[in-house]
Every structure is written in structure tokens, then in C-alpha cells.
Scaffold this active site. Structure first.
Site, PDB file in Angstrom:
ATOM      1  N   GLY A  59       0.799  -1.226   0.000  1.00 50.84           N
ATOM      2  CA  GLY A  59       0.000   0.000   0.000  1.00 50.84           C
ATOM      3  C   GLY A  59       0.831   1.275   0.000  1.00 50.84           C
ATOM      4  O   GLY A  59       1.885   1.367  -0.640  1.00 50.84           O
ATOM      5  N   ASP A  80       6.143  -5.050  15.339  1.00 44.41           N
ATOM      6  CA  ASP A  80       4.805  -4.622  15.736  1.00 44.41           C
ATOM      7  C   ASP A  80       4.953  -3.262  16.413  1.00 44.41           C
ATOM      8  O   ASP A  80       5.493  -3.162  17.516  1.00 44.41           O
ATOM      9  CB  ASP A  80       4.203  -5.650  16.703  1.00 44.41           C
ATOM     10  CG  ASP A  80       2.821  -5.243  17.191  1.00 44.41           C
ATOM     11  OD1 ASP A  80       2.379  -4.117  16.890  1.00 44.41           O
ATOM     12  OD2 ASP A  80       2.192  -6.061  17.883  1.00 44.41           O
ATOM     13  N   VAL A  81       4.479  -2.227  15.749  1.00 42.69           N
ATOM     14  CA  VAL A  81       4.710  -0.867  16.272  1.00 42.69           C
ATOM     15  C   VAL A  81       3.993  -0.607  17.593  1.00 42.69           C
ATOM     16  O   VAL A  81       4.271   0.376  18.261  1.00 42.69           O
ATOM     17  CB  VAL A  81       4.317   0.232  15.244  1.00 42.69           C
ATOM     18  CG1 VAL A  81       5.156   0.138  13.982  1.00 42.69           C
ATOM     19  CG2 VAL A  81       2.829   0.212  14.938  1.00 42.69           C
ATOM     20  N   TYR A  93     -11.051   4.932  14.427  1.00 41.28           N
ATOM     21  CA  TYR A  93     -10.091   5.437  13.438  1.00 41.28           C
ATOM     22  C   TYR A  93     -10.041   6.969  13.451  1.00 41.28           C
ATOM     23  O   TYR A  93      -8.958   7.577  13.434  1.00 41.28           O
ATOM     24  CB  TYR A  93     -10.488   4.917  12.056  1.00 41.28           C
ATOM     25  CG  TYR A  93      -9.545   5.277  10.935  1.00 41.28           C
ATOM     26  CD1 TYR A  93      -8.266   4.730  10.864  1.00 41.28           C
ATOM     27  CD2 TYR A  93      -9.932   6.169   9.939  1.00 41.28           C
ATOM     28  CE1 TYR A  93      -7.408   5.047   9.836  1.00 41.28           C
ATOM     29  CE2 TYR A  93      -9.076   6.495   8.892  1.00 41.28           C
ATOM     30  CZ  TYR A  93      -7.814   5.928   8.842  1.00 41.28           C
ATOM     31  OH  TYR A  93      -6.961   6.255   7.820  1.00 41.28           O
ATOM     32  N   LYS A 117      -6.778   9.104  14.339  1.00 39.68           N
ATOM     33  CA  LYS A 117      -6.132   9.970  13.349  1.00 39.68           C
ATOM     34  C   LYS A 117      -6.193  11.449  13.747  1.00 39.68           C
ATOM     35  O   LYS A 117      -5.317  12.231  13.363  1.00 39.68           O
ATOM     36  CB  LYS A 117      -6.747   9.743  11.959  1.00 39.68           C
ATOM     37  CG  LYS A 117      -6.415   8.368  11.373  1.00 39.68           C
ATOM     38  CD  LYS A 117      -4.907   8.137  11.263  1.00 39.68           C
ATOM     39  CE  LYS A 117      -4.548   6.934  10.413  1.00 39.68           C
ATOM     40  NZ  LYS A 117      -3.094   6.647  10.421  1.00 39.68           N
ATOM     41  N   LEU A 158      -9.352   9.198   0.130  1.00 38.44           N
ATOM     42  CA  LEU A 158      -9.441   7.750  -0.120  1.00 38.44           C
ATOM     43  C   LEU A 158      -8.490   7.385  -1.270  1.00 38.44           C
ATOM     44  O   LEU A 158      -8.526   7.996  -2.335  1.00 38.44           O
ATOM     45  CB  LEU A 158     -10.885   7.379  -0.466  1.00 38.44           C
ATOM     46  CG  LEU A 158     -11.189   5.892  -0.627  1.00 38.44           C
ATOM     47  CD1 LEU A 158     -10.772   5.084   0.595  1.00 38.44           C
ATOM     48  CD2 LEU A 158     -12.681   5.702  -0.893  1.00 38.44           C
ATOM     49  N   THR A 210      -5.915  -2.941   0.501  1.00 38.13           N
ATOM     50  CA  THR A 210      -6.836  -3.006   1.636  1.00 38.13           C
ATOM     51  C   THR A 210      -8.135  -2.245   1.343  1.00 38.13           C
ATOM     52  O   THR A 210      -9.221  -2.746   1.627  1.00 38.13           O
ATOM     53  CB  THR A 210      -6.153  -2.447   2.908  1.00 38.13           C
ATOM     54  OG1 THR A 210      -4.935  -3.178   3.107  1.00 38.13           O
ATOM     55  CG2 THR A 210      -7.036  -2.619   4.123  1.00 38.13           C
TER      56      THR A 210
HETATM   57  N1  LIG Z   1      -5.646   3.876   1.811  1.00 38.06           N
HETATM   58  C1  LIG Z   1      -6.329   4.976   2.110  1.00 38.06           C
HETATM   59  O1  LIG Z   1      -7.342   5.300   1.482  1.00 38.06           O
HETATM   60  C2  LIG Z   1      -5.863   5.854   3.224  1.00 38.06           C
HETATM   61  C3  LIG Z   1      -6.400   7.152   3.332  1.00 38.06           C
HETATM   62  C4  LIG Z   1      -5.974   7.974   4.364  1.00 38.06           C
HETATM   63  C5  LIG Z   1      -5.021   7.537   5.262  1.00 38.06           C
HETATM   64  N2  LIG Z   1      -4.525   6.270   5.127  1.00 38.06           N
HETATM   65  C6  LIG Z   1      -3.533   5.839   6.099  1.00 38.06           C
HETATM   66  O2  LIG Z   1      -2.357   5.477   5.411  1.00 38.06           O
HETATM   67  C7  LIG Z   1      -1.717   4.401   6.081  1.00 38.06           C
HETATM   68  C8  LIG Z   1      -1.496   3.251   5.132  1.00 38.06           C
HETATM   69  O3  LIG Z   1      -2.749   2.822   4.600  1.00 38.06           O
HETATM   70  P1  LIG Z   1      -2.794   1.661   3.499  1.00 38.06           P
HETATM   71  O4  LIG Z   1      -4.120   1.742   2.846  1.00 38.06           O
HETATM   72  O5  LIG Z   1      -1.558   1.705   2.671  1.00 38.06           O
HETATM   73  O6  LIG Z   1      -2.753   0.373   4.451  1.00 38.06           O
HETATM   74  P2  LIG Z   1      -2.393  -1.152   4.103  1.00 38.06           P
HETATM   75  O7  LIG Z   1      -3.442  -1.965   4.802  1.00 38.06           O
HETATM   76  O8  LIG Z   1      -2.186  -1.337   2.651  1.00 38.06           O
HETATM   77  O9  LIG Z   1      -0.995  -1.353   4.820  1.00 38.06           O
HETATM   78  C9  LIG Z   1      -0.905  -1.235   6.212  1.00 38.06           C
HETATM   79  C10 LIG Z   1       0.520  -1.501   6.629  1.00 38.06           C
HETATM   80  O10 LIG Z   1       0.573  -1.317   8.038  1.00 38.06           O
HETATM   81  C11 LIG Z   1       1.226  -2.422   8.614  1.00 38.06           C
HETATM   82  N3  LIG Z   1       0.766  -2.616   9.987  1.00 38.06           N
HETATM   83  C12 LIG Z   1      -0.480  -2.832  10.462  1.00 38.06           C
HETATM   84  N4  LIG Z   1      -0.456  -3.007  11.798  1.00 38.06           N
HETATM   85  C13 LIG Z   1       0.853  -2.893  12.160  1.00 38.06           C
HETATM   86  C14 LIG Z   1       1.550  -2.999  13.388  1.00 38.06           C
HETATM   87  N5  LIG Z   1       0.903  -3.263  14.537  1.00 38.06           N
HETATM   88  N6  LIG Z   1       2.898  -2.861  13.382  1.00 38.06           N
HETATM   89  C15 LIG Z   1       3.573  -2.617  12.235  1.00 38.06           C
HETATM   90  N7  LIG Z   1       2.971  -2.504  11.050  1.00 38.06           N
HETATM   91  C16 LIG Z   1       1.628  -2.645  11.013  1.00 38.06           C
HETATM   92  C17 LIG Z   1       0.913  -3.603   7.711  1.00 38.06           C
HETATM   93  O11 LIG Z   1       1.894  -4.625   7.906  1.00 38.06           O
HETATM   94  C18 LIG Z   1       1.004  -2.922   6.350  1.00 38.06           C
HETATM   95  O12 LIG Z   1       2.344  -2.885   5.933  1.00 38.06           O
HETATM   96  C19 LIG Z   1      -2.582   4.081   7.292  1.00 38.06           C
HETATM   97  O13 LIG Z   1      -2.122   4.783   8.417  1.00 38.06           O
HETATM   98  C20 LIG Z   1      -3.935   4.602   6.877  1.00 38.06           C
HETATM   99  O14 LIG Z   1      -4.753   4.898   7.972  1.00 38.06           O
HETATM  100  C21 LIG Z   1      -4.911   5.436   4.136  1.00 38.06           C
END
Ligand SMILES: NC(=O)c1ccc[n+]([C@@H]2O[C@H](COP(=O)([O-])OP(=O)(O)OC[C@H]3O[C@@H](n4cnc5c(N)ncnc54)[C@H](O)[C@@H]3O)[C@@H](O)[C@H]2O)c1
Length: 248
Positions: free
Chosen positions: A18, A62-63, A154, A158, A186, A191
């Protein structure tokens, strides 16, 4: 011409896929070595970074777990020597109606975004202070400003990230460390394409000034900019990257 992040080391949490994978790739293309922390081994991202000619390490981390973060930080120090740029991207966004949201559901979402950001900052800020240079970029979301149900945890997490960003920016300015947040709208990732967001792509795009759904490569440039020297005087800010969906 030298790359704008040459000589820098970046840490990207949640970099196995992602947005995190896209950030790691772009920071490497701009000259940074990259360490990736994720719950699964980010071998693919590690290869993508190495293909740019930069050094890469991928670690399961695991963060939300202080010990896991400490182990990861020790590996980064041993193998890459420092962290100049910290991208707190790890985040989860399961949908739960508030009435059905357990305390565990609530805690888990807050833990990844908020505890994770806190722990990573605790791990890497001391080195940034010593070197009088740091760039921290935290992921928030413009979902905070939309009326999307079933995301109370969430949205709380955030918005908390924005509060933490502002507070840290205040304390870290004198050490040459900037702290900013980026708020994507978005974005198409594996995911979001597999979740309830799939049915929101078109309606949300229609609410934007630029009426199309973003892909991760459209978010990365802002993160790279905030990480570079040109952004030295930008701190405590939240930058929306959402096609003009909200104005912060
Ligand atoms: N995709 C969107 O539309 C969107 C929009 C706004 C904000 N965001 C934010 O951007 C970020 C990435 O979103 P995405 O869609 O790429 O997510 P994703 O689901 O594709 O990837 C999530 C990543 O976080 C990691 N992760 C989850 N829990 C973890 C933990 N406990 N320790 C370490 N790593 C962990 C997973 O291993 C993965 O690499 C997130 O913070 C999300 O809230 C996403």
C-alpha cells in the site's frame, strides 16, 4: 544532479504494501536508504528499494509493542547507522458500528496509529536531536472531516495523530526536527479495494474538486518534499492530499 535525500536514512512503518511501500520506493528514488517495519516481512519492498541502488532492510516489527520497536531501532542503528526521516504510516481501519465496537477493537486501532507513532518517535528522536536534524511525517486521513460511519476508533486515532504532530513540532523545533502530518483522502490500496471503501471510491471522487480516486504514487511526492531540505521551515502542519475533498 544529486538526489534531494542523498545521504539520508528513512524509516517507513507499515511499508510491506500500500502507501507505505510507495513511500519507501519514492524516498529511495530520491536518494535515501530505507528501513521498513511491518507486521509481515516486507521482502517485496526491500527489493524495490534495492533496485534503486539504495540500501534497504526489512524487519518484522509490531509498532504497538515497545520491545519490538526497540529491537527494530537497534537493527536500524546497527545496519544503517541512524534515522533522519521517520514516516509513521502503519495504520489499520476496520469498520465497526459504535454499538458493536468492543473495547478491544477500539484499543487496537488506537494502538497502531497512536501508540505506534509515539513509540517510533521515542526510539528515533534522541538520535535526531544529537544530529540536529530530523523529519517526522505522520499519516492521518481526511476521513476525519467526512461523515463516514463506523470509524469512531479510526477518527479518534487519526485526530490524535494530528494533536501529537502539533505537540511534537512545538518541542522539537529547536533541535532541527520538523514534525508534520499528511492526510490522504481515499486512496486505492489492496486493503481499500478489498473493504467497504470499494463502494465509496466513486461517491467520494465526485465530492472532490479533482474527480478521481488517488493511487499511492500520487501521495508520495508530498512526503518526499516534507522530508527534504526545502521543507526545513514547515512544521506542525497537516497537509491534505485528497483532490480537494476538504480544506484544512
Ligand atoms: N488507503 C487509504 O485510502 C488511506 C487514506 C488515508 C489515510 N490512510 C492511512 O495510510 C496508512 C497506510 O494505509 P494503506 O491503505 O496503505 O494500508 P495497508 O493496509 O495497505 O498497509 C498497512 C501496513 O501497516 C502495517 N501494519 C499494520 N499493523 C501494524 C503494526 N501493529 N505494526 C507494524 N505494522 C503494522 C501492515 O503490515 C502494512 O504494511 C494508514 O495509516 C492509513 O490509515 C490510508
Amino acid at each position: 544532479m544529486s538526489k534531494r535525500l542523498a545521504g539520508k536514512v528513512a524509516v517507513v512503518t507499515g511499508g510491506s504494501k500500500g502507501l507505505g511501500q510507495a513511500f519507501a520506493k519514492r524516498l529511495a528514488e530520491d536518494g535515501a536508504d530505507v528501513a521498513i517495519a511491518a507486521t509481515s516481512l516486507a521482502t517485496e519492498t526491500e527489493e524495490i528499494v534495492k533496485a534503486t541502488g539504495q540500501r534497504a532492510i526489512a524487519q518484522i516489527c509490531d509498532v504497538t509493542d515497545p520491545e519490538s520497536v526497540a529491537e527494530f531501532a537497534a537493527v536500524v542503528q546497527a545496519q544503517l547507522g541512524k534515522c533522519d526521516i521517520l514516516v509513521n504510516n502503519a495504520g489499520i481501519y476496520p469498520f465497526h458500528a459504535f454499538d458493536e465496537m468492543s473495547f478491544e477493537d477500539w484499543r487496537k486501532v488506537l494502538a497502531v496509529s497512536l501508540d505506534g507513532t509515539f513509540l517510533m518517535c521515542k526510539a528515533f528522536i534522541p538520535g535526531m536531536k544529537e544530529r540536529q536534524f530530523g523529519r517526522i511525517i505522520n499519516l492521518t486521513s481526511t476521513a476525519n472531516w467526512l461523515v463516514i460511519p463506523n470509524l469512531a476508533h479510526y477518527n479518534a486515532a487519526k485526530m490524535g495523530v494530528i494533536g501529537l504532530t502539533r505537540a511534537l513540532a512545538t518541542e522539537m523545533g529547536e533541535f532541527g526536527i520538523t514534525v508534520n502530518a499528511v492526510a490522504p483522502g481515499l486512496v486505492r490500496t489492496g486493503t481499500t479495494e478489498a473493504g467497504p471503501q470499494l463502494h465509496m471510491f466513486d461517491p467520494i471522487a465526485q465530492m472532490q474538486a479533482i474527480k478521481r480516486t488517488a493511487v499511492p504514487d500520487e501521495i508520495v511526492g508530498a512526503v518526499s518534499f516534507l522530508a527534504c531540505q526545502d521543507a526545513a521551515l514547515i512544521t506542525g502542519q497537516t497537509l491534505a492530499i485528497d483532490g480537494g475533498l476538504v480544506r484544512l
